[in-house]
Each structure stands twice: as C-alpha cells, then as structure tokens.
Write a protein that holds these residues in place. Structure first.
Motif, PDB file in Angstrom:
ATOM      1  N   THR A   1       0.617 -81.219  20.274  1.00 29.27           N
ATOM      2  CA  THR A   1       0.732 -82.674  20.350  1.00 29.27           C
ATOM      3  C   THR A   1      -0.634 -83.330  20.214  1.00 29.27           C
ATOM      4  N   VAL A   2      -1.654 -82.751  20.829  1.00 31.87           N
ATOM      5  CA  VAL A   2      -3.016 -83.265  20.699  1.00 31.87           C
ATOM      6  C   VAL A   2      -3.396 -83.282  19.219  1.00 31.87           C
ATOM      7  N   GLN A   3      -3.113 -82.185  18.519  1.00 31.56           N
ATOM      8  CA  GLN A   3      -3.456 -82.115  17.097  1.00 31.56           C
ATOM      9  C   GLN A   3      -2.648 -83.129  16.294  1.00 31.56           C
ATOM     10  N   ASP A   4      -1.370 -83.322  16.635  1.00 26.85           N
ATOM     11  CA  ASP A   4      -0.546 -84.330  15.962  1.00 26.85           C
ATOM     12  C   ASP A   4      -1.135 -85.733  16.141  1.00 26.85           C
ATOM     13  N   ILE A   5      -1.585 -86.022  17.357  1.00 29.24           N
ATOM     14  CA  ILE A   5      -2.182 -87.332  17.643  1.00 29.24           C
ATOM     15  C   ILE A   5      -3.467 -87.509  16.845  1.00 29.24           C
ATOM     16  N   ILE A   6      -4.315 -86.497  16.841  1.00 27.95           N
ATOM     17  CA  ILE A   6      -5.569 -86.562  16.093  1.00 27.95           C
ATOM     18  C   ILE A   6      -5.285 -86.805  14.611  1.00 27.95           C
ATOM     19  N   ASN A   7      -4.332 -86.068  14.065  1.00 25.30           N
ATOM     20  CA  ASN A   7      -3.988 -86.243  12.648  1.00 25.30           C
ATOM     21  C   ASN A   7      -3.456 -87.645  12.377  1.00 25.30           C
TER      22      ASN A   7
ATOM     23  N   GLU B   1       1.260 -97.709  19.484  1.00 27.59           N
ATOM     24  CA  GLU B   1       2.609 -97.647  20.056  1.00 27.59           C
ATOM     25  C   GLU B   1       3.300 -96.353  19.629  1.00 27.59           C
ATOM     26  N   ALA B   2       3.150 -95.984  18.376  1.00 32.14           N
ATOM     27  CA  ALA B   2       3.747 -94.746  17.882  1.00 32.14           C
ATOM     28  C   ALA B   2       3.150 -93.538  18.592  1.00 32.14           C
ATOM     29  N   LEU B   3       1.843 -93.570  18.847  1.00 27.04           N
ATOM     30  CA  LEU B   3       1.192 -92.458  19.548  1.00 27.04           C
ATOM     31  C   LEU B   3       1.676 -92.344  20.984  1.00 27.04           C
ATOM     32  N   MET B   4       1.875 -93.479  21.649  1.00 29.34           N
ATOM     33  CA  MET B   4       2.397 -93.440  23.017  1.00 29.34           C
ATOM     34  C   MET B   4       3.774 -92.806  23.029  1.00 29.34           C
ATOM     35  N   LYS B   5       4.616 -93.187  22.071  1.00 29.23           N
ATOM     36  CA  LYS B   5       5.953 -92.606  21.984  1.00 29.23           C
ATOM     37  C   LYS B   5       5.871 -91.107  21.731  1.00 29.23           C
ATOM     38  N   MET B   6       4.944 -90.693  20.877  1.00 31.28           N
ATOM     39  CA  MET B   6       4.764 -89.278  20.564  1.00 31.28           C
ATOM     40  C   MET B   6       4.393 -88.497  21.828  1.00 31.28           C
TER      41      MET B   6
END
Length: 91
Positions: A63-69, A82-87
């Motif tokens: 998930t950390v890597q998904d957020i960074i990407n 907002e999308a990152l918070m949902k993620m």
C-alpha cells in the motif's frame, strides 16, 4: 482546499477508522511537509508511516508503494489526496 472539506475528511477518517485524530495533530504533521516532500520517495515514505502511526492504522508495504506511485503520477491535488485516503482505509 476548503475548511469544510478538511473537517469533513477528518471526520470521515475518524469515523471509518474508529480513531480520534485531532485537527491540531494533522496541522502539526502538515507543517513538516515541504513542497519537495512529494517528490522525494524517502520523505514521502516517512510521511506515510507518520500518518499511519498517528491514525494507528497499519499500512502494508504494498500500500505504501501504491501511494508513492499514485503521488508521483498525479501530484497532490485535493482529489488525489481524497483518493489516497480511501486507498489507505480500504487496505
């Protein structure tokens, strides 16, 4: 970003996560973020870990890597945030 969005987002996070993160805690953390933070992977990774710790919500390395990407791809607009918070809350 409007004040209502910020308070609504914080309320939604607290409700979804069952946590009580204060506006002051968020502001204190936000004050440490510089424009370059979103471009520096090590600083961004540290920020994600700080948010995870503050919210007491574990975030997997995937998930950390998904957020960074996602940040590298889309920047840090209010819609992206907002999308990152949902993620973070889904995983």
């Amino acid at each position: 970003m409007s004040k209502n969005f910020s308070k609504d987002a914080l309320n939604a996070i607290n409700k979804k996560a069952g946590k009580n993160i204060t506006e002051g805690a968020v502001k204190k953390l936000a004050s440490t973020v510089k424009p370059g933070t979103m471009q520096n992977e090590a600083q961004l990774r540290q920020l994600i870990k700080q948010v995870s710790s503050m919210a007491k919500v574990p975030v997997s390395e995937d998930t950390v890597q998904d957020i960074i990407n996602a940040v590298k791809k889309g920047g840090a607009s209010s819609g992206t945030m907002e999308a990152l918070m949902k993620m973070m809350l889904k995983k």
